[in-house]
Design a protein around this motif. Sequence first.
Motif, mmCIF file in Angstrom:
data_model
loop_
_atom_site.group_PDB
_atom_site.id
_atom_site.type_symbol
_atom_site.label_atom_id
_atom_site.label_comp_id
_atom_site.label_asym_id
_atom_site.label_seq_id
_atom_site.Cartn_x
_atom_site.Cartn_y
_atom_site.Cartn_z
ATOM 1 N N ILE A 23 0.810 -1.148 0.056
ATOM 2 C CA ILE A 23 -0.252 0.055 0.049
ATOM 3 C C ILE A 23 0.725 1.266 0.123
ATOM 4 N N MET A 24 2.168 1.260 0.695
ATOM 5 C CA MET A 24 2.876 2.166 0.878
ATOM 6 C C MET A 24 3.482 2.431 -0.536
ATOM 7 N N MET A 25 3.819 1.619 -1.024
ATOM 8 C CA MET A 25 4.468 1.712 -2.666
ATOM 9 C C MET A 25 3.478 2.240 -3.489
ATOM 10 N N LEU A 26 2.181 1.676 -3.574
ATOM 11 C CA LEU A 26 1.305 2.569 -4.378
ATOM 12 C C LEU A 26 0.927 4.002 -4.078
ATOM 13 N N LEU A 27 1.025 4.295 -3.036
ATOM 14 C CA LEU A 27 0.914 5.835 -2.680
ATOM 15 C C LEU A 27 2.068 6.624 -2.878
ATOM 16 N N ILE A 28 3.286 6.020 -2.738
ATOM 17 C CA ILE A 28 4.426 6.717 -3.412
ATOM 18 C C ILE A 28 4.453 7.003 -4.717
ATOM 19 N N LEU A 29 4.129 5.942 -5.557
ATOM 20 C CA LEU A 29 3.866 6.095 -6.949
ATOM 21 C C LEU A 29 2.971 6.913 -7.251
ATOM 22 N N GLY A 30 1.832 6.911 -6.674
ATOM 23 C CA GLY A 30 0.626 7.715 -6.989
ATOM 24 C C GLY A 30 1.124 9.426 -6.716
ATOM 25 N N PHE A 31 2.089 9.725 -5.687
ATOM 26 C CA PHE A 31 2.536 11.035 -5.486
ATOM 27 C C PHE A 31 3.574 11.389 -6.564
ATOM 28 N N ALA A 32 4.444 10.408 -6.949
ATOM 29 C CA ALA A 32 5.430 10.593 -7.955
ATOM 30 C C ALA A 32 4.580 10.958 -9.184
ATOM 31 N N GLY A 33 3.611 10.438 -9.593
ATOM 32 C CA GLY A 33 2.836 10.720 -10.824
ATOM 33 C C GLY A 33 1.989 12.137 -10.760
ATOM 34 N N ILE A 186 -4.958 7.200 -8.390
ATOM 35 C CA ILE A 186 -5.574 7.520 -9.714
ATOM 36 C C ILE A 186 -5.828 8.844 -9.652
ATOM 37 N N ILE A 187 -6.718 9.379 -8.654
ATOM 38 C CA ILE A 187 -7.080 10.785 -8.766
ATOM 39 C C ILE A 187 -5.961 11.846 -8.808
ATOM 40 N N VAL A 188 -5.039 11.611 -7.963
ATOM 41 C CA VAL A 188 -3.902 12.566 -7.929
ATOM 42 C C VAL A 188 -3.026 12.791 -9.186
ATOM 43 N N GLY A 189 -2.718 11.602 -9.788
ATOM 44 C CA GLY A 189 -1.836 11.510 -10.841
ATOM 45 C C GLY A 189 -2.284 11.206 -12.278
ATOM 46 N N ARG A 192 -0.376 8.969 -15.220
ATOM 47 C CA ARG A 192 1.166 8.817 -14.886
ATOM 48 C C ARG A 192 1.313 7.934 -13.652
ATOM 49 N N SER A 193 0.402 8.244 -12.543
ATOM 50 C CA SER A 193 0.352 7.474 -11.186
ATOM 51 C C SER A 193 -0.146 6.164 -11.879
ATOM 52 N N VAL A 194 -1.029 5.733 -12.518
ATOM 53 C CA VAL A 194 -1.458 4.442 -12.903
ATOM 54 C C VAL A 194 -0.253 3.596 -13.673
ATOM 55 N N GLY A 195 0.287 4.262 -14.706
ATOM 56 C CA GLY A 195 1.301 3.611 -15.407
ATOM 57 C C GLY A 195 2.578 3.438 -14.387
ATOM 58 N N TYR A 196 3.058 4.104 -13.473
ATOM 59 C CA TYR A 196 3.997 3.857 -12.757
ATOM 60 C C TYR A 196 3.694 2.644 -11.777
#
Length: 559
Positions: A23-33, A186-189, A192-196
């Motif tokens: 879960i933490m990894m997904l949120l970090i990737l979402g932030f990167a996106g 999904i909402i934030v990025g 790009r977030s989905v792809g990461y």
Amino acid sequence: MPTQQTAGGFESMMPYLVFGLYIMMLLILGFAGWRKFQRSRRGEEDYYLAGRSQGWIVSSLTIMATFFSSFALLGVPGTTYREGVVFALFALNVPIGGAVIYAFGAKIARIGRARNFVTPADMLADYYGSRHAMRLLVALIGFLFVVPYVIVQLRAGGMLAEQLFGFQNAFEIGTIVLAITATLYIIVGGMRSVGYADVVQGLLLIMGMLLGGATIVWRLGGPEAFFEQVSQLPASSLSSPGTTGFWAPAMLMTAAAFGALGSLIQPAQWMRFYAASSTRTLRRSAIIFTVVLTSCYIFGVMLVGLGGQVQYPLQYLPDGGVAAHADVGAFDQILIVIVKNNLPAMLGLFGAFLAGMIMIAIMAAAMSTADANVHAFSAIFTRDIYQRYVAPRSTEQERVWVGRIVIFFSIVFSLFLVFLSRNNPQFTPIQMLTNMALLGIAFSTQLLPATVDMLYIHRGSRQGATAGMIVGVIVVFLSSPFGNMIFGGISSTMVGVATDYAKIIDRGALGLIANLTVFVLISFFTSRPPLGKIAEYVALSRGRRKGEPVTASTMQEVR
């Protein structure tokens, strides 16, 4: 003894640790996106298509992750466990899918980039010159694909949480946590977030499939012992049409072929074609997709299903039916049961870690498909409905926010249906993952005739394409469990015919036959798009740059 207690305590905490890291990894990737999206000035195009800049690594893994959902890690081994060797031939859908990416993806990407298209309806409505009907119809098909598929993924995530943690209400809590996490990134990025996220989830998916196959082969004594024991399964598990008699050759071949076709012209995949940085990227992705995922099927989840029958024999019922072994519970659980019961026993603490990783891989398969489809539906609603009919003068920033609201309510609606099926055993249509996944694919398959005509044949008309889609969607719906629920009680002849034929061939193929028949007949009596429009699409699909004139030879070719 103290050491054993400590190890046991740590082992019991392993699922929580692995799940928390995931879960933490997904949120970090979402932030990167989100950071990347904030720096971009492309607005809507960046949010929905990552600026059309995805390279071959991201494109390959996001296409794979979207194609192989929880259906691949739960539904496929579960159906192989129930039906036997015959369902292993379903792996043919992967090379068919690779061919679709190679043949369709490059053309769709070139035309989409030249004309700034975002959704499938943008292209189809433009080519056929349909201002309203086709755009709305393609949007409806997108909705009919997305809802079953997202429900399947969230349900699978809940099943995994239940198996991973085992406490009361683990299904509900796990489903909600996964849904909230997906909604946030999904909402934030956007894309790009989905792809990461899909890059990591795609790698987890590949690992989970292959490790599952290795576990059962190892458990049964190695490759030679494995195949020796599989060869001793009941005759019905080693021949067509399988244990239940459902997977006759026609059904199997049409399900494999049209499952691949429908899965790769559905909205989320279509938008991945748009998002690729070049046609070379898509062709590389097609080759990687075919080689990697065929290997995962054959050497991974298919072995799980067959070995599962050896370790946990099917229960044959007095009425002629078949049930999963008592220790398995439900067919879709076979991979979970095998890794949970075997890996920790064989490898101790490391085995418990690997078992947790496979569980997370199944969650990743579910999440990667759910996020892609919810994101795609957001684009469909925003571009094809909101911008066209609600707020034609809306800004890109406004539409991005509307899309975010759509994402939120789409996931909430899907959660409602998941919990409805969970708490109401009589609500059966979404109980079996394979059935629900194939239903969504059957709807998206109805885009195929118009797509093939637009890219290759150029003989269909707007009226024919529209009527064909309508008829195809109606046939699929009537032959589905929902059609029976609504119309079965009034003995409708049409429903009866559709249902009977759906027992012989896949309902997607059944709808496609009706779709294509109507498409060809009506197109014969109506006019195809103007020659200039056809020639422009032919030229763009071959790499002509935007603004370059169409050559006389191209005009002559399409006459």
